[in-house]
Design an enzyme around this catalytic site. Structure first.
Site, mmCIF file in Angstrom:
data_model
loop_
_atom_site.group_PDB
_atom_site.id
_atom_site.type_symbol
_atom_site.label_atom_id
_atom_site.label_comp_id
_atom_site.label_asym_id
_atom_site.label_seq_id
_atom_site.Cartn_x
_atom_site.Cartn_y
_atom_site.Cartn_z
ATOM 1 C CD GLU A 58 -9.930 -9.604 -2.498
ATOM 2 O OE1 GLU A 58 -10.462 -8.820 -3.288
ATOM 3 O OE2 GLU A 58 -8.996 -9.297 -1.743
ATOM 4 C CG ASP A 59 -7.733 -12.823 0.104
ATOM 5 O OD1 ASP A 59 -7.216 -11.786 -0.386
ATOM 6 O OD2 ASP A 59 -8.243 -12.840 1.234
ATOM 7 C CE1 TYR A 100 -12.652 -6.509 3.001
ATOM 8 C CE2 TYR A 100 -11.863 -4.531 4.104
ATOM 9 C CZ TYR A 100 -11.767 -5.445 3.077
ATOM 10 O OH TYR A 100 -10.791 -5.304 2.138
ATOM 11 N NE ARG A 113 -2.731 -13.185 0.470
ATOM 12 C CZ ARG A 113 -3.688 -12.249 0.506
ATOM 13 N NH1 ARG A 113 -4.708 -12.330 1.365
ATOM 14 N NH2 ARG A 113 -3.659 -11.233 -0.314
ATOM 15 C CG ASN A 132 -8.643 -2.884 3.825
ATOM 16 O OD1 ASN A 132 -9.210 -3.204 2.782
ATOM 17 N ND2 ASN A 132 -8.342 -3.763 4.752
ATOM 18 C CE LYS A 170 -11.373 -7.929 -0.166
ATOM 19 N NZ LYS A 170 -10.420 -6.820 -0.065
ATOM 20 C CG ASP A 210 -9.031 -5.927 -3.750
ATOM 21 O OD1 ASP A 210 -8.812 -4.735 -4.038
ATOM 22 O OD2 ASP A 210 -9.561 -6.297 -2.690
ATOM 23 C CG ASP A 211 -5.379 -9.851 -2.507
ATOM 24 O OD1 ASP A 211 -5.774 -9.336 -1.453
ATOM 25 O OD2 ASP A 211 -5.968 -10.790 -3.067
ATOM 26 C CG ASN A 247 -5.842 -6.841 6.538
ATOM 27 O OD1 ASN A 247 -5.746 -5.947 7.350
ATOM 28 N ND2 ASN A 247 -5.966 -6.610 5.232
HETATM 29 N N1 LIG Z 1 -4.305 -3.728 3.747
HETATM 30 C C1 LIG Z 1 -4.694 -4.241 2.602
HETATM 31 O O1 LIG Z 1 -5.516 -3.649 1.882
HETATM 32 C C2 LIG Z 1 -4.149 -5.535 2.153
HETATM 33 C C3 LIG Z 1 -3.437 -6.325 2.998
HETATM 34 N N2 LIG Z 1 -2.924 -7.508 2.563
HETATM 35 C C4 LIG Z 1 -2.243 -8.329 3.552
HETATM 36 O O2 LIG Z 1 -0.883 -8.471 3.214
HETATM 37 C C5 LIG Z 1 -0.426 -9.730 3.663
HETATM 38 C C6 LIG Z 1 0.361 -10.380 2.539
HETATM 39 O O3 LIG Z 1 -0.468 -10.597 1.439
HETATM 40 P P1 LIG Z 1 0.164 -11.023 0.031
HETATM 41 O O4 LIG Z 1 1.207 -10.089 -0.391
HETATM 42 O O5 LIG Z 1 -0.954 -11.260 -0.874
HETATM 43 O O6 LIG Z 1 0.826 -12.427 0.440
HETATM 44 P P2 LIG Z 1 1.966 -13.210 -0.284
HETATM 45 O O7 LIG Z 1 1.919 -14.587 0.244
HETATM 46 O O8 LIG Z 1 1.892 -12.990 -1.743
HETATM 47 O O9 LIG Z 1 3.309 -12.501 0.236
HETATM 48 C C7 LIG Z 1 3.802 -12.602 1.538
HETATM 49 C C8 LIG Z 1 5.236 -12.165 1.526
HETATM 50 O O10 LIG Z 1 5.685 -12.066 2.863
HETATM 51 C C9 LIG Z 1 6.915 -12.766 2.980
HETATM 52 N N3 LIG Z 1 7.078 -13.242 4.337
HETATM 53 C C10 LIG Z 1 6.397 -14.228 4.961
HETATM 54 N N4 LIG Z 1 6.867 -14.372 6.217
HETATM 55 C C11 LIG Z 1 7.864 -13.470 6.372
HETATM 56 C C12 LIG Z 1 8.729 -13.132 7.441
HETATM 57 N N5 LIG Z 1 8.642 -13.752 8.603
HETATM 58 N N6 LIG Z 1 9.636 -12.165 7.232
HETATM 59 C C13 LIG Z 1 9.706 -11.535 6.053
HETATM 60 N N7 LIG Z 1 8.890 -11.790 5.009
HETATM 61 C C14 LIG Z 1 8.001 -12.757 5.177
HETATM 62 C C15 LIG Z 1 6.848 -13.878 1.973
HETATM 63 O O11 LIG Z 1 8.147 -14.311 1.719
HETATM 64 P P3 LIG Z 1 8.510 -15.492 0.694
HETATM 65 O O12 LIG Z 1 8.201 -14.933 -0.651
HETATM 66 O O13 LIG Z 1 9.952 -15.727 0.915
HETATM 67 O O14 LIG Z 1 7.636 -16.641 1.061
HETATM 68 C C16 LIG Z 1 6.183 -13.149 0.812
HETATM 69 O O15 LIG Z 1 7.130 -12.449 0.078
HETATM 70 C C17 LIG Z 1 -1.646 -10.504 4.129
HETATM 71 O O16 LIG Z 1 -1.701 -10.475 5.534
HETATM 72 C C18 LIG Z 1 -2.810 -9.729 3.588
HETATM 73 O O17 LIG Z 1 -3.922 -9.781 4.450
HETATM 74 C C19 LIG Z 1 -3.057 -7.938 1.285
HETATM 75 C C20 LIG Z 1 -3.775 -7.195 0.403
HETATM 76 C C21 LIG Z 1 -4.428 -5.958 0.787
HETATM 77 C C1 LIG Z 2 -7.624 -6.547 2.370
HETATM 78 C C2 LIG Z 2 -7.271 -7.689 1.565
HETATM 79 O O1 LIG Z 2 -7.655 -7.772 0.414
HETATM 80 C C3 LIG Z 2 -6.458 -8.724 2.134
HETATM 81 O O2 LIG Z 2 -6.001 -8.591 3.267
HETATM 82 O O3 LIG Z 2 -6.249 -9.716 1.447
HETATM 83 MG MG LIG Z 3 -7.475 -9.725 -0.355
#
Ligand SMILES: NC(=O)C1=CN([C@@H]2O[C@H](COP(=O)(O)OP(=O)(O)OC[C@H]3O[C@@H](n4cnc5c(N)ncnc54)[C@H](OP(=O)(O)O)[C@@H]3O)[C@@H](O)[C@H]2O)C=CC1
Ligand SMILES: CC(=O)C(=O)O
Ligand SMILES: [Mg+2]
Length: 646
Positions: free
Chosen positions: A337-338, A194, A247, A546, A265, A360-361, A502
């Site tokens: 997912e993603d 993972y 993504r 996570n 997953k 999941d996200d 991540n």
């Molecule tokens: N720990 C866990 O269980 C999980 C972790 N994640 C992680 O979270 C991260 C984001 O995922 P997700 O929300 O799906 O992605 P999205 O693409 O949906 O969202 C990313 C967000 O970050 C913003 N962003 C990008 N660059 C910057 C920056 N330099 N400064 C400020 N904001 C910024 C984007 O802005 P804008 O809208 O303006 O483009 C957007 O709002 C990934 O790395 C993913 O791996 C996700 C799910 C679960």
């Molecule tokens: C953990 C997860 O689902 C992600 O980083 O997208």
């Molecule tokens: Mg994910």
């Protein structure tokens, strides 16, 4: 290729399940064998009827190699529930089972079937009855010794990707050994199968590709998706994890190579949540990629074209969603997912009313973070309503978490959702989300556009909003700078800092940075694991925030109750259940999550609470409701113990 739906049972004494006069037998006689496909209904010791009524037709060894063998179960069992169609469960471990595979005159194919292969653990008796003599060296070793040896081998590899490949090979060679290894060494192997290693594996998926895992559905399959689903050998699917690869973690668009994510997953669904491997189906929807590097990579395994969008994309997804429901029934759980956020929210909204879907996200992440925050109240005192939250990143994870926190606060305080949202602020790539930006914001950001002057950067936002909780969901590494963490530490005695992005390279800060820049006062957790940190003579153990804590148990709860729709209250129930598993010993170490080593017990509790909520909401179809849902969840869980073959 022709498909005959017939009971066909093979072992040393021959071909069972079709009498000489049966249509199947005549087909076998008449047709060139390379054109005959035989689907066998899997039998168990309890499936005696199939064995008893047969006359034993011996099969020519030259013939057997030409027959494609797949396993389907009777139609009536399709459509959710926890029925043990493939005889994989723990409670039946003592029963003898037949390892259905082509093994008439040689056990060679049995050794190459990951569902049945036991390697050197085949007993003398099994070696006799399944034509394995000579195909194995004489030694017979136990399952435990196999685990010991595999762990020893995996630890020899220096590079995480080598360990990942060794685990993938094992999964393809001996499934029960793979899961025993993973379950018994979960804290060590989770980062291998993972995050973070799965991220690197997806980036290099084309060059490390050996055997395909999961189903690939591309634009080429448009109009034929139902047929593609039928190519998958198992019919009783309970969970599908699907991505379109746009993504992948915080690594962006990896196209078809995102397949590592559904595969990973679903391995966790089995290892952490006890959902049987045969009931899990990883799927990648390939609509192209906008990743130029991949398009130019000679080893890329996907369609070489730019991503299809708009109607073309929507039509393919719709065909997929319809085909899944038609083929697997209403109760199959589809976990998105993603996906990129411009599709993820719309897909969830569109199919949330017609299918059992879960993102999941958006939802799993929300539930895991809320659990951590509920638990953290034991360390900081007070309630969630006392906090101010600031997010870096306003996408799926950020707005998903924000909304679930608001929902929980609204339930706890009886305030309206709008009121509860007022203490939650988000920053995106353009700065703080404020009302003057409302017109140009994506729909999922609009509820967070509060009255405030525009602020461009995070440090200024921290100083202006004065958050007690800082959450990173930006996908951009090292964005929680020293200045940001120091500001959090100057504002709060115990700042809560969660770097959720991540893989590790994208984490907003490291554990070491969080602890040292806050003089050891931060309550810290991250999406990908960090090792314990020594600071001024004290050891700080960072937790892992996570969604892997939530989705396996959450999914099990849905499946075991036969739930037909996901409801937000189930996410809240899962958060409460996870938070309740954090012990005083964990709190004493500064942890707001329990260790993964207890994850199967944790998943059973989450599953029970999710199922209980489903029954309460009238969304469960498995009736009557089991009396003790935790025990029931445990009894539904797959065990990787070897079965004894007759
Ligand atoms: N720990 C866990 O269980 C999980 C972790 N994640 C992680 O979270 C991260 C984001 O995922 P997700 O929300 O799906 O992605 P999205 O693409 O949906 O969202 C990313 C967000 O970050 C913003 N962003 C990008 N660059 C910057 C920056 N330099 N400064 C400020 N904001 C910024 C984007 O802005 P804008 O809208 O303006 O483009 C957007 O709002 C990934 O790395 C993913 O791996 C996700 C799910 C679960
Ligand atoms: C953990 C997860 O689902 C992600 O980083 O997208
Ligand atoms: Mg994910």
């Amino acid at each position: 290729m022709m498909s005959l739906n017939h009971t066909l049972l093979l072992n040393k004494s021959g071909l069972y399940g079709s009498s000489k006069k049966s249509p199947l037998f005549s087909q076998l006689q008449r047709r060139p064998f390379s054109h005959v496909r035989i689907s066998a209904a899997l039998g168990s010791s309890s499936n005696k009827g199939a064995n008893d009524r047969n006359s034993g037709v011996l099969m020519d060894s030259a013939v057997k190699d030409m027959i494609t063998f797949d396993v389907v179960e009777p139609k009536s069992a399709v459509g959710g529930g926890v029925k043990d169609v493939y005889v994989e469960d723990n409670p039946t471990e003592e029963q003898l089972v037949t390892p259905w595979a082509v093994s008439v005159a040689s056990g060679y194919s049995l050794l190459r079937n990951p569902h049945h292969n036991k390697g050197l653990a085949f007993s003398e008796k099994e070696r006799d009855s399944h034509y394995l003599r000579g195909l194995l060296p004489p030694a017979i070793v136990s399952h435990d010794l196999q685990v010991k040896k595999m762990m020893h081998n995996i630890r020899q590899y220096q590079l995480p990707l080598q360990k990942y490949m060794a685990m993938t090979d094992l999964q393809e060679m001996n499934e029960r050994l793979f899961y025993k290894l993973l379950i018994e060494n979960v804290e060590e192997l989770l980062p291998v199968v993972y995050t973070p290693t799965v991220g690197e594996a997806c980036q290099k998926y084309g060059s490390i590709f050996r055997r395909p895992q999961g189903l690939f559905i591309s634009l080429k399959e448009k109009g034929k998706i139902l047929e593609v689903l039928k190519n998958w050998p198992q019919r009783n699917i309970q969970v599908i994890v699907v991505t379109d690869g746009e993504r992948i973690l915080g690594l962006g668009d990896l196209g078809c190579q995102g397949m590592g994510i559904p595969v990973g997953k679903l391995s966790l669904y089995t290892a952490l949540g006890g959902v049987r491997p045969s009931a899990c189906l990883p799927i990648t929807i390939d609509v192209g990629t906008n990743n130029e590097k991949l398009l130019e990579d000679e080893f890329y395994i996907g369609l070489r074209q730019k991503r299809a969008t708009g109607q073309e994309y929507a039509e393919l997804m719709h065909e997929f969603m319809s085909a899944v429901k038609q083929h697997y029934g209403e109760k199959v759980l589809i976990q998105f997912e993603d996906f990129a956020n411009h599709n993820a929210f719309d897909l969830l909204a569109k199919y949330g009313t017609t299918h059992l879907v879960f993102n999941d996200d958006i939802q799993g992440t929300a539930s895991v973070v809320l659990a951590g925050l509920i638990a953290a109240q034991k360390l900081v005192g007070g309630t969630l309503a006392d906090h101010r939250f600031l997010f870096l990143g306003a996408g799926e994870a950020g707005t998903g978490i924000a909304e679930l926190i608001a929902l929980e606060i609204s339930k706890q305080t009886n305030a309206s959702l709008e009121e509860a949202r007022k203490n939650i602020w988000l920053v995106d790539s353009k700065g703080l989300i404020v009302s003057s930006r409302k017109e140009s914001l994506q729909h999922f950001k609009k509820p967070w556009a509060h009255e405030h002057e525009p602020i461009r950067n995070l440090t200024d936002a921290v100083n202006a909003i004065k958050p007690t909780v800082l959450i990173g969901t930006s996908g951009v590494g090292r964005t929680f700078t020293k200045e940001v963490v120091k500001s959090m530490a100057s504002l709060n005695e115990r700042p809560i800092i969660l770097s959720l992005s991540n893989p590790t390279s994208q984490s907003e800060c490291t554990a070491e940075e969080a602890y040292t820049w806050s003089q050891g006062r931060a309550i810290f957790a991250s999406g990908s694991p960090f090792a314990p940190v020594q600071y001024e003579g004290k050891v700080f153990v960072p937790g892992q925030a996570n969604n892997a804590y939530i989705f396996p148990g959450f999914g099990l709860g849905l499946i075991m109750s036969g739930t037909i729709r996901v409801h937000d209250d189930m996410l809240l129930a899962a958060s409460e259940a996870l938070a309740a598993q954090v012990t005083q010993e964990n709190f004493d170490k500064g942890l707001i999550y329990p260790p993964f080593s207890n994850i199967r017990k944790i998943s059973a509790h989450i599953a029970a609470e999710v199922a209980a909520k489903a029954y309460e909401l009238g969304l469960a179809t498995r009736l009557p409701q089991p009396e003790n849902l935790v025990k029931y969840a445990e009894s539904c869980m797959y065990s990787p113990a070897y079965r004894n073959y007759r």
